[in-house]
Design a protein around this motif. Structure first.
Motif, PDB file in Angstrom:
ATOM      1  N   LEU A  45      -1.453  32.651  24.582  1.00 44.14           N
ATOM      2  CA  LEU A  45      -0.949  32.423  23.526  1.00 44.14           C
ATOM      3  C   LEU A  45      -0.680  30.731  23.462  1.00 44.14           C
ATOM      4  O   LEU A  45       0.481  31.230  24.148  1.00 44.14           O
ATOM      5  CB  LEU A  45       0.179  33.580  23.065  1.00 44.14           C
ATOM      6  N   THR A  46      -1.414  30.275  22.678  1.00 42.46           N
ATOM      7  CA  THR A  46      -1.646  28.413  22.682  1.00 42.46           C
ATOM      8  C   THR A  46      -0.539  28.193  22.242  1.00 42.46           C
ATOM      9  O   THR A  46       0.384  27.599  22.440  1.00 42.46           O
ATOM     10  CB  THR A  46      -2.289  27.546  23.242  1.00 42.46           C
ATOM     11  N   GLU A  47       0.130  28.608  20.979  1.00 41.20           N
ATOM     12  CA  GLU A  47       0.458  28.530  19.461  1.00 41.20           C
ATOM     13  C   GLU A  47       1.183  29.532  18.832  1.00 41.20           C
ATOM     14  O   GLU A  47       0.695  30.394  18.670  1.00 41.20           O
ATOM     15  CB  GLU A  47      -0.200  27.059  17.602  1.00 41.20           C
ATOM     16  N   GLN A  48       2.945  29.428  18.412  1.00 43.76           N
ATOM     17  CA  GLN A  48       3.009  30.908  17.459  1.00 43.76           C
ATOM     18  C   GLN A  48       4.478  30.098  16.323  1.00 43.76           C
ATOM     19  O   GLN A  48       5.501  29.243  17.262  1.00 43.76           O
ATOM     20  CB  GLN A  48       4.131  30.781  18.349  1.00 43.76           C
ATOM     21  N   THR A  49       3.986  30.296  15.636  1.00 42.78           N
ATOM     22  CA  THR A  49       5.041  29.950  14.247  1.00 42.78           C
ATOM     23  C   THR A  49       4.962  30.554  13.316  1.00 42.78           C
ATOM     24  O   THR A  49       4.509  31.842  13.762  1.00 42.78           O
ATOM     25  CB  THR A  49       4.194  28.815  13.610  1.00 42.78           C
ATOM     26  N   SER A  50       5.885  30.169  12.122  1.00 41.19           N
ATOM     27  CA  SER A  50       6.351  32.080  11.970  1.00 41.19           C
ATOM     28  C   SER A  50       5.099  31.994  10.649  1.00 41.19           C
ATOM     29  O   SER A  50       4.871  33.247   9.948  1.00 41.19           O
ATOM     30  CB  SER A  50       7.072  31.535  10.671  1.00 41.19           C
ATOM     31  N   SER A  51       3.776  31.094  10.382  1.00 37.02           N
ATOM     32  CA  SER A  51       2.479  31.410   9.530  1.00 37.02           C
ATOM     33  C   SER A  51       1.676  32.423  10.029  1.00 37.02           C
ATOM     34  O   SER A  51       0.891  32.708  10.269  1.00 37.02           O
ATOM     35  CB  SER A  51       2.773  29.943   8.767  1.00 37.02           C
ATOM     36  N   ARG A  88       9.013  26.717  22.138  1.00 35.34           N
ATOM     37  CA  ARG A  88       8.601  25.512  21.723  1.00 35.34           C
ATOM     38  C   ARG A  88       9.887  25.002  22.466  1.00 35.34           C
ATOM     39  O   ARG A  88      10.626  23.858  22.774  1.00 35.34           O
ATOM     40  CB  ARG A  88       8.622  25.044  20.891  1.00 35.34           C
ATOM     41  N   LEU A  89      11.028  25.573  22.098  1.00 41.00           N
ATOM     42  CA  LEU A  89      12.173  24.501  22.334  1.00 41.00           C
ATOM     43  C   LEU A  89      12.775  24.461  24.056  1.00 41.00           C
ATOM     44  O   LEU A  89      13.196  23.384  24.560  1.00 41.00           O
ATOM     45  CB  LEU A  89      13.967  25.742  22.146  1.00 41.00           C
ATOM     46  N   SER A  90      12.221  26.231  24.762  1.00 37.60           N
ATOM     47  CA  SER A  90      11.908  25.193  26.110  1.00 37.60           C
ATOM     48  C   SER A  90      11.237  23.874  26.795  1.00 37.60           C
ATOM     49  O   SER A  90      11.952  23.346  27.731  1.00 37.60           O
ATOM     50  CB  SER A  90      11.696  26.447  27.075  1.00 37.60           C
ATOM     51  N   LEU A  91      10.713  23.498  25.735  1.00 31.15           N
ATOM     52  CA  LEU A  91       9.630  22.653  26.401  1.00 31.15           C
ATOM     53  C   LEU A  91      10.247  20.969  25.111  1.00 31.15           C
ATOM     54  O   LEU A  91      10.439  20.550  26.559  1.00 31.15           O
ATOM     55  CB  LEU A  91       8.099  22.257  25.910  1.00 31.15           C
ATOM     56  N   LEU A  92      10.933  21.146  24.238  1.00 28.85           N
ATOM     57  CA  LEU A  92      11.413  20.331  23.460  1.00 28.85           C
ATOM     58  C   LEU A  92      12.506  19.876  24.298  1.00 28.85           C
ATOM     59  O   LEU A  92      13.469  18.391  24.282  1.00 28.85           O
ATOM     60  CB  LEU A  92      11.590  20.712  22.532  1.00 28.85           C
ATOM     61  N   TRP A  93      13.732  20.961  25.154  1.00 34.59           N
ATOM     62  CA  TRP A  93      14.335  20.476  25.897  1.00 34.59           C
ATOM     63  C   TRP A  93      13.985  19.715  26.982  1.00 34.59           C
ATOM     64  O   TRP A  93      14.607  19.329  27.735  1.00 34.59           O
ATOM     65  CB  TRP A  93      14.924  21.336  25.389  1.00 34.59           C
TER      66      TRP A  93
END
Length: 508
Positions: free
Chosen positions: A487-493, A303-308
């Protein structure tokens, strides 16, 4: 905050100086909540005392050291807070942020004479003072992020002002003492954390982001003109009370003096770290925090790679709304709800404040919320729909952000994944002895998603799972074979995989 807690002590400046010194002698090593209250009383006493500059700075430094001990001891205690944040924790946080605010103001006050040509040689090097101002502001903002609270009014103006002062004094890029970062590096670390949309991460992920930026993010140039042929460009208005803004979303007003920086190289480094981790390199060998070894850590890097590097623009217009919905949170609770829709589980009540085709903004009205987590899966259904009707009435999504301004208030943003879900059990042919795994199958949802998706607990499925057997209990047991494609989403949950049929199709 009670007025009694911050009431300055009576007496002369000399007696206040001695009182603070005596308190510091007894407070050394103490970091409890009561000690934070006492520290607030001491910095408030210093603020209101006419103490000479040399003695004032000496006291400020000693009080800063005590503040550092308290902040570093209290930060880990904020990693497991639930929403809404309790009154006790919010009071503790309020005290800490208040004494940090006083330290910021007092240190800033010692710099005011530096821009006066009549001022004699400063009592201490201004770079040290600016460094402590940056540190206090960074703590203040970080604490707000950890408790999902909006930043205090004026805190970004103070950060920008400190950086502006370092530029005027020619100190912005001067190496800090004892290997500490430059003022510009400290400034950019706070900005990088803020443009990563901290409300969209849980507390453990936020701490990883802080550590990752400090240890792995390379220095970034701050420019007076937008860089050409670069992506991930952000701008800062030094007179504003806001963090950096993505140039792709909004250009600075014509009458605003703005500074610019590009994050595409930092984003590229993040992608390279992610690729190395995917190949089996341990985080320690890459100089990354240990959290990067976890699936959730890799999800944060993705996610950071996209947000930044590629800050997204809004796809759809929001529409204001004011209708109520029931909300069910957590994968296990949703699985039970979809499997047994006639049985009402733990639900809470929310007001939809605005919506678009890809999600909702919700405000909490009633019901339990301690189980809510940013990054978890939830489902909402307009109230008035009868329990026991088809599960497709439930809209399924991910909690993208959460804000809690006070103990009675929570707002969250939900990104919609599907208009319904199917409770399923997953068998992994490569590890049959592991048994069945509860998961959700999401139907396609054009234009947001063209195929089916599978939602599973984080870390349960790996790259070796190239084929999955899906069991769905309806009137008969349906058996399907699917193949994860991405893998399209990956969070802590949770993790979300796009899937497609594998083999001849379903059986019953």
């Amino acid at each position: 905050m009670s007025q009694e807690a911050i009431k300055p002590s009576p007496g002369s400046a000399d007696s206040k100086y001695r009182a603070i010194i005596e308190w510091l002698a007894t407070a050394s090593g103490r970091t409890g909540c009561g000690d934070a209250d006492q520290l607030l009383r001491q910095v408030s006493m210093l603020r209101d005392a006419a103490i000479p500059a040399g003695q004032r700075i000496r006291l400020l430094d000693l009080l800063f050291e005590q503040a550092e001990r308290i902040v570093l001891a209290q930060l880990p205690l904020l990693l497991d807070v639930t929403l809404p944040v309790s009154r006790k924790i919010r009071h503790r946080v309020g005290v800490i942020q208040e004494f940090l605010g006083v330290l910021i103001q007092e240190y800033s006050g010692t710099l005011s004479g530096l821009f006066d040509p009549q001022t004699a040689t400063p009592v201490r090097p201004p770079q040290e003072t600016l460094g402590r101002i940056m540190t206090c502001i960074a703590w203040h903002i970080r604490i707000s992020h950890l408790v999902a609270s909006p930043n205090a009014a004026g805190i970004w103006q103070q950060l920008h002002a400190a950086y502006r002062s370092s530029r005027r004094l020619g100190l912005a890029e001067t190496p800090g003492p004892d290997g500490q970062p430059t003022i510009q590096q400290s400034y950019l670390r706070v900005l990088l954390a803020a443009i990563a949309q901290p409300a969209s991460f849980c507390s453990s992920e936020l701490e990883f982001i802080t550590a990752y930026i400090a240890s792995c993010a390379r220095p970034v140039d701050i420019l007076e003109n937008p860089p050409q042929d670069r992506t991930g460009v952000f701008w800062i208005a030094l007179d504003s009370d806001y963090p950096a803004q993505a140039l792709a979303r909004r250009a600075p007003p014509a009458d605003t003096f703005a500074l610019y920086f590009a994050c595409d190289i930092v984003a590229r480094d993040t992608r390279q770290h992610l690729a190395a981790l995917a190949k089996g390199a341990p985080a320690s060998s890459l100089g990354l925090p240990d959290f990067a070894d976890k699936p959730a850590g890799r999800g944060v890097l993705r996610r950071l790679s996209l947000l930044w590097g590629k800050p997204a623009t809004r796809k759809f217009q929001r529409r204001r709304q004011s209708y109520r919905v029931n909300l069910c949170a957590g994968l296990e609770q949703l699985w039970q709800l979809m499997r047994h829709p006639e049985t009402e589980g733990p639900l809470s009540e929310w007001m939809v404040t605005n919506e678009s085709p890809d999600g909702y903004s919700l405000m909490h009205m009633s019901g339990e919320t301690s189980h809510l987590r940013v990054g978890d899966i939830v489902a909402v259904r307009p109230m008035g729909e009868h329990v026991g009707e088809p599960a497709q009435n439930w809209h399924v999504g991910i909690v993208r952000w959460a804000i809690s301004e006070n103990p009675e208030h929570i707002e969250l943003g939900m990104q919609q994944l599907a208009a319904g879900a199917i409770a399923a059990q997953i068998i992994r042919p490569v590890e049959l002895e592991a048994g069945k795994l509860s998961a959700l199958i999401l139907p396609e949802m054009p234009p947001l998603r063209s195929g089916q998706a599978l939602v599973a607990p984080t870390g349960q499925l790996g790259e070796q799972d190239t084929r999955l057997i899906v069991l769905v209990e309806r009137e008969n047991v349906e058996i399907h074979e699917v193949r994860p494609t991405a893998l399209t989403e990956q969070t802590s949950s949770i993790e979300v995989f796009s899937v497609e049929p594998d083999g001849s199709g379903g059986q019953s």
